[in-house]
Motif scaffolding. Structure first.
Motif, PDB file in Angstrom:
ATOM      1  N   ASN A  49     -16.944 -11.882 -53.752  1.00 20.05           N
ATOM      2  CA  ASN A  49     -16.128 -12.602 -54.723  1.00 20.05           C
ATOM      3  C   ASN A  49     -16.675 -14.002 -54.933  1.00 20.05           C
ATOM      4  O   ASN A  49     -16.645 -14.523 -56.043  1.00 20.05           O
ATOM      5  CB  ASN A  49     -14.675 -12.666 -54.256  1.00 20.05           C
ATOM      6  CG  ASN A  49     -13.731 -13.164 -55.319  1.00 20.05           C
ATOM      7  OD1 ASN A  49     -14.107 -13.444 -56.441  1.00 20.05           O
ATOM      8  ND2 ASN A  49     -12.479 -13.271 -54.961  1.00 20.05           N
ATOM      9  N   LEU A  55     -17.581 -11.335 -62.292  1.00 20.91           N
ATOM     10  CA  LEU A  55     -17.273  -9.906 -62.244  1.00 20.91           C
ATOM     11  C   LEU A  55     -15.928  -9.666 -61.561  1.00 20.91           C
ATOM     12  O   LEU A  55     -15.088  -8.916 -62.064  1.00 20.91           O
ATOM     13  CB  LEU A  55     -18.376  -9.144 -61.511  1.00 20.91           C
ATOM     14  CG  LEU A  55     -18.160  -7.647 -61.323  1.00 20.91           C
ATOM     15  CD1 LEU A  55     -18.147  -6.952 -62.677  1.00 20.91           C
ATOM     16  CD2 LEU A  55     -19.233  -7.074 -60.441  1.00 20.91           C
ATOM     17  N   PHE A  56     -15.704 -10.324 -60.438  1.00 18.81           N
ATOM     18  CA  PHE A  56     -14.444 -10.170 -59.720  1.00 18.81           C
ATOM     19  C   PHE A  56     -13.278 -10.735 -60.529  1.00 18.81           C
ATOM     20  O   PHE A  56     -12.166 -10.224 -60.444  1.00 18.81           O
ATOM     21  CB  PHE A  56     -14.509 -10.853 -58.349  1.00 18.81           C
ATOM     22  CG  PHE A  56     -15.089  -9.973 -57.286  1.00 18.81           C
ATOM     23  CD1 PHE A  56     -14.268  -9.352 -56.364  1.00 18.81           C
ATOM     24  CD2 PHE A  56     -16.454  -9.761 -57.198  1.00 18.81           C
ATOM     25  CE1 PHE A  56     -14.789  -8.540 -55.374  1.00 18.81           C
ATOM     26  CE2 PHE A  56     -16.989  -8.954 -56.226  1.00 18.81           C
ATOM     27  CZ  PHE A  56     -16.163  -8.335 -55.310  1.00 18.81           C
ATOM     28  N   ILE A  59     -12.321  -8.002 -62.978  1.00 17.27           N
ATOM     29  CA  ILE A  59     -11.737  -6.873 -62.247  1.00 17.27           C
ATOM     30  C   ILE A  59     -10.344  -7.229 -61.733  1.00 17.27           C
ATOM     31  O   ILE A  59      -9.425  -6.411 -61.804  1.00 17.27           O
ATOM     32  CB  ILE A  59     -12.666  -6.430 -61.100  1.00 17.27           C
ATOM     33  CG1 ILE A  59     -13.929  -5.800 -61.677  1.00 17.27           C
ATOM     34  CG2 ILE A  59     -11.959  -5.465 -60.160  1.00 17.27           C
ATOM     35  CD1 ILE A  59     -15.007  -5.518 -60.664  1.00 17.27           C
ATOM     36  N   ASP A  60     -10.175  -8.454 -61.244  1.00 19.71           N
ATOM     37  CA  ASP A  60      -8.856  -8.874 -60.748  1.00 19.71           C
ATOM     38  C   ASP A  60      -7.830  -8.933 -61.873  1.00 19.71           C
ATOM     39  O   ASP A  60      -6.673  -8.551 -61.680  1.00 19.71           O
ATOM     40  CB  ASP A  60      -8.944 -10.228 -60.049  1.00 19.71           C
ATOM     41  CG  ASP A  60      -9.599 -10.138 -58.678  1.00 19.71           C
ATOM     42  OD1 ASP A  60      -9.822  -9.012 -58.201  1.00 19.71           O
ATOM     43  OD2 ASP A  60      -9.890 -11.203 -58.100  1.00 19.71           O
ATOM     44  N   THR A  63      -6.868  -5.234 -62.539  1.00 27.78           N
ATOM     45  CA  THR A  63      -6.058  -4.602 -61.497  1.00 27.78           C
ATOM     46  C   THR A  63      -4.669  -5.227 -61.388  1.00 27.78           C
ATOM     47  O   THR A  63      -3.702  -4.525 -61.125  1.00 27.78           O
ATOM     48  CB  THR A  63      -6.758  -4.636 -60.126  1.00 27.78           C
ATOM     49  OG1 THR A  63      -7.027  -5.978 -59.757  1.00 27.78           O
ATOM     50  CG2 THR A  63      -8.031  -3.825 -60.152  1.00 27.78           C
ATOM     51  N   PHE A  72      -9.559  -3.926 -55.702  1.00 25.09           N
ATOM     52  CA  PHE A  72     -11.007  -3.789 -55.610  1.00 25.09           C
ATOM     53  C   PHE A  72     -11.522  -4.642 -54.453  1.00 25.09           C
ATOM     54  O   PHE A  72     -11.456  -5.861 -54.485  1.00 25.09           O
ATOM     55  CB  PHE A  72     -11.677  -4.194 -56.921  1.00 25.09           C
ATOM     56  CG  PHE A  72     -13.162  -3.976 -56.929  1.00 25.09           C
ATOM     57  CD1 PHE A  72     -13.671  -2.697 -56.990  1.00 25.09           C
ATOM     58  CD2 PHE A  72     -14.038  -5.025 -56.875  1.00 25.09           C
ATOM     59  CE1 PHE A  72     -15.035  -2.475 -57.002  1.00 25.09           C
ATOM     60  CE2 PHE A  72     -15.399  -4.827 -56.885  1.00 25.09           C
ATOM     61  CZ  PHE A  72     -15.903  -3.546 -56.945  1.00 25.09           C
TER      62      PHE A  72
END
Length: 74
Positions: A49, A55-56, A59-60, A63, A72
């Protein structure tokens, strides 16, 4: 009404809207994402992270919007 299960950032059980706002702001998403992953014992996820933050971040957001939880590598 507050959720009884602790989900989202810092396992604090914030409402979905609070978690989503925290996820949308990049700085808070990165910092709280790292802290949450460390608290859950996922050190590799926390390191990734830190180095792959954009990217995270995306994705966060996905989600948290879907399940109101970091899933993730957390």
């Amino acid at each position: 009404m507050a959720s009884k299960s602790k989900k989202g950032y810092l396992n604090a059980g914030f409402d979905k809207i609070v978690n989503l706002v925290l996820a949308i702001i990049p700085v808070t998403s990165i910092v709280l994402g790292i802290i949450t992953r460390v608290l859950r014992g996922k050190f590799i996820g926390a390191i990734l992270n830190f180095f792959v933050a954009p990217l995270f971040w995306i994705i966060d957001i996905i989600t948290v919007a879907d399940k109101n939880n970091l899933t993730f590598l957390a």
